[in-house]
Scaffold this motif. Structure first.
Motif, PDB file in Angstrom:
ATOM      1  N   TRP A 155       2.028   5.910   1.820  1.00  0.00           N
ATOM      2  CA  TRP A 155       2.107   6.766   0.629  1.00  0.00           C
ATOM      3  C   TRP A 155       2.195   5.918  -0.633  1.00  0.00           C
ATOM      4  O   TRP A 155       1.508   6.180  -1.627  1.00  0.00           O
ATOM      5  N   VAL A 156       3.036   4.866  -0.620  1.00  0.00           N
ATOM      6  CA  VAL A 156       3.172   3.980  -1.774  1.00  0.00           C
ATOM      7  C   VAL A 156       1.839   3.311  -2.096  1.00  0.00           C
ATOM      8  O   VAL A 156       1.416   3.247  -3.252  1.00  0.00           O
ATOM      9  N   VAL A 158       5.642   6.048   4.828  1.00  0.00           N
ATOM     10  CA  VAL A 158       6.048   5.930   3.428  1.00  0.00           C
ATOM     11  C   VAL A 158       5.314   4.764   2.765  1.00  0.00           C
ATOM     12  O   VAL A 158       4.887   4.853   1.616  1.00  0.00           O
ATOM     13  N   LYS A 159       5.141   3.671   3.494  1.00  0.00           N
ATOM     14  CA  LYS A 159       4.390   2.539   2.959  1.00  0.00           C
ATOM     15  C   LYS A 159       2.953   2.949   2.628  1.00  0.00           C
ATOM     16  O   LYS A 159       2.399   2.546   1.598  1.00  0.00           O
ATOM     17  N   PHE A 211      10.663   0.568   4.261  1.00  0.00           N
ATOM     18  CA  PHE A 211      10.364   1.951   4.626  1.00  0.00           C
ATOM     19  C   PHE A 211       9.520   1.957   5.888  1.00  0.00           C
ATOM     20  O   PHE A 211       8.971   0.935   6.314  1.00  0.00           O
ATOM     21  N   GLU A 214      11.039   7.318  -5.606  1.00  0.00           N
ATOM     22  CA  GLU A 214      10.286   8.394  -4.958  1.00  0.00           C
ATOM     23  C   GLU A 214      10.069   8.089  -3.482  1.00  0.00           C
ATOM     24  O   GLU A 214      10.092   8.980  -2.629  1.00  0.00           O
ATOM     25  N   ALA A 215       9.818   6.801  -3.180  1.00  0.00           N
ATOM     26  CA  ALA A 215       9.619   6.413  -1.784  1.00  0.00           C
ATOM     27  C   ALA A 215      10.893   6.631  -0.970  1.00  0.00           C
ATOM     28  O   ALA A 215      10.852   7.089   0.180  1.00  0.00           O
ATOM     29  N   GLN A 241      11.188  10.180  -0.201  1.00  0.00           N
ATOM     30  CA  GLN A 241      10.280  10.512   0.902  1.00  0.00           C
ATOM     31  C   GLN A 241      10.905  10.130   2.243  1.00  0.00           C
ATOM     32  O   GLN A 241      10.812  10.857   3.222  1.00  0.00           O
ATOM     33  N   GLN A 242      11.555   8.968   2.275  1.00  0.00           N
ATOM     34  CA  GLN A 242      12.140   8.469   3.519  1.00  0.00           C
ATOM     35  C   GLN A 242      13.278   9.371   3.992  1.00  0.00           C
ATOM     36  O   GLN A 242      13.461   9.577   5.197  1.00  0.00           O
TER      37      GLN A 242
END
Length: 577
Positions: free
Chosen positions: A224-225, A221-222, A217, A80-81, A84-85
């Motif tokens: 978000w994770v 994104v980080k 990432f 998923e990440a 996103q990227q």
């Protein structure tokens, strides 16, 4: 009642034969109700060996499933990440700062969506994918039904439960025995610890963990994770009682494989907290395969006579009905009195009354005799109490301590303090015990709790009192002792604050005087507590009880473990009483 029980490695003789043997030795008087319960507990014991093997295999499957699921979850999160990227719209917002797209995205966001709904949906979708890839959680094998034993004071409930608990050693790996006071305090303590950990974790949310920082990432994104990880933890910790239940029996530092047994003495529902806590904890344990053997003075359906939290209570009763057989010990006889009358302790007086010069002189003589026997200097000391508190002990020497009634019961102390005393001292002297009346009802409440804990830990007790044991709770010229305010457990409030608020502030009380509390206990419950305290005080003077101090008190159990670490075989310390 509690008696000295010898557990043989082969676990023979079984419970029914142990019971018959105690009767033949004159330590018990035969009662067909007790014998029937002993037979039912014996049948349960027989089913536990196979259940332990099944639970060990189940925990192996569960551990494998948990590892696979966590690996797959991390894999899904990384996929998923990456998505996103690579997202073009995301890049245009983060890298180019396209204000038009940014406004368009914010405009498309529904106004009525609550914060966190998006995370909840993504969390659920991820869980569904994991179910399809790894499969659902393995199902535990069906547990044998436990027993809920209820009956009158002195009918033998605790004795039979303790016989069963002793016999389970070596059969079931995870086993705990709790009295009501101790269990409620443990629940309180663990709730506070979990709450404290949550607060500490939230304070770290502003910084990303090392493993997230090392992901390939960009920073958005980080973040978000990290947010997804935090949300998962919040979902898992949302219901605090299951988290407490999961740590209630099993020592998580040890191997988790195997079954579990909870022996719970004197189940009560004295307030709303007790109902909610018992329902959450016990229901969770039963659902996860724990076998319950419990005692109480009432049948499950009759526990909540004041109608508190009816819906939660009913679910608790239904869960108990699914997992336990209800067994009534119907005897009206207080066997503690019967045993006490047939086994008078020759030359060993432990209860001195009335408060005249002769009785006080004998009490002082006994104190010097016992302390000389154990050796060591008489000093003041400090012992640890739950919730990080301490208690000063005015006089003590090698497992023997002395207090006044006013010191233990005239101050805002509670079950936590009395448990600490009982765990640290195998012999306790208490002087200045008065006859109880409504004028000192809070002191009476504390004294009953004190007796409960000394009895539950199998302490030897010496008393100097104003009256005989039977007259302690009869009242005085100031009036009868009636309508105690929540004496069975520590106060529901601290000042005017509800217990949950006290918990949140991290200042859990030792149980001070209940101010402005409307009593939730009926007259029947009060009378039961008086009778139980009298019955236990009587039994604590008998040779049978005193013989058990060496075997059952934590002081000597710790001592034996220390010897066993040095020498081979069982070395039991000897101390003449």
């Amino acid at each position: 009642m509690r008696f000295v029980l010898t557990v043989i490695e082969s676990r023979l003789p079984r419970l029914k034969f142990q019971y018959k043997s105690l009767v033949e030795q004159g330590k018990l008087q035969h009662d067909p109700n007790q014998e029937a319960v002993a037979f039912q507990l014996e049948k349960l014991l027989g089913r536990l060996e196979q259940y332990e093997k099944e639970m060990a295999e189940y925990h192996e499957r569960l551990a494998k499933w948990s590892t696979e699921r966590e690996n797959e979850r991390c894999k899904l999160l990384m996929e998923e990440a990456e998505s996103q990227q690579k997202d073009d719209v995301w890049k245009s917002v983060t890298n180019q700062g396209n204000k038009f797209v940014q406004r368009w995205l914010s405009r498309k966001k529904p106004e009525n969506v609550e914060p966190g709904v998006g995370k909840w949906v993504s969390y659920l979708n991820r869980e569904r994918k994991l179910d399809s890839v790894v499969g659902r959680r393995p199902t535990a094998p069906p547990a044998p039904k436990g027993l809920y034993i209820y009956g009158n004071v002195g009918s033998g409930k605790t004795m039979l439960m303790d016989m069963f608990y002793s016999a389970t050693e070596g059969i079931v790996k995870h086993r705990k025995r709790y009295h009501f006071h101790e269990a409620m305090l443990k629940i309180n303590e663990q709730m506070h610890q979990i709450w404290k950990n949550q607060v500490e974790e939230k304070s770290l949310h502003s910084s990303l963990s090392n493993w997230v920082m090392n992901l390939p990432f960009d920073s958005r994104v980080k973040e978000w994770v990290a947010a997804e990880e935090r949300y998962k933890q919040e979902v898992q910790m949302k219901n605090i009682l299951p988290a407490v239940a999961d740590k209630f029996i099993i020592d998580w530092q040890a191997d988790q494989k195997g079954g579990s047994i909870l022996c719970f003495d004197e189940i009560q529902t004295v307030d709303v907290f007790a109902i909610v806590a018992l329902s959450g904890i016990v229901s969770r344990l039963l659902s996860n395969g724990t076998v319950l053997v419990a005692t109480s003075n009432r049948a499950p359906k009759d526990l909540n006579q004041d109608g508190m939290q009816r819906e939660i209570f009913q679910k608790f009763v239904n869960k108990m009905g699914e997992h336990c057989e209800n067994v009534l010990i119907g005897s009206e006889i207080d066997y503690r009195r019967v045993i006490a009358q047939s086994q008078r302790s020759m030359g060993q007086v432990h209860y001195f009354w009335p408060s005249d010069s002769i009785a006080l002189e004998k009490f002082e003589k006994k104190w010097h005799e016992v302390t000389n026997q154990v050796g060591g200097q008489i000093t003041s000391s400090t012992i640890r109490v739950m919730f990080g508190r301490t208690l000063e002990v005015p006089e003590s020497s090698n497992g023997v301590a002395r207090f006044t009634f006013e010191y233990l019961c005239g101050r805002p102390l509670g079950a936590a303090d009395y448990i600490a005393v009982a765990e640290n001292y195998h012999t306790v002297f208490i002087s200045g015990i008065p006859m109880m009346s409504m004028r000192i009802r809070d002191k009476a409440r504390r004294f009953i709790t004190l007796v409960d804990e000394l009895y539950n830990h199998h302490c030897r007790l010496f008393c100097s009192a104003a009256s005989s044991i039977d007259e302690l709770f009869q009242g005085t010229e100031e009036g009868a002792l009636f309508d105690l305010e929540s004496f069975q457990f520590e106060t529901e409030t601290e000042g005017s604050k509800l217990r949950r608020n006290v918990l949140a502030e991290g200042s859990v009380s030792s149980g001070g005087a209940p101010t402005g509390i409307v009593s939730m206990l009926s007259g029947q419950e009060e009378m039961f507590a008086f009778r139980r305290a009298v019955s236990r005080l009587i039994e604590m003077q008998t040779p049978v009880y005193l013989e058990g101090v060496h075997s059952l008190h934590p002081h000597f159990q710790r001592q034996r473990r220390e010897f066993e670490n040095i020498y081979t075989g069982n070395i039991q310390p000897q101390l003449s009483f």
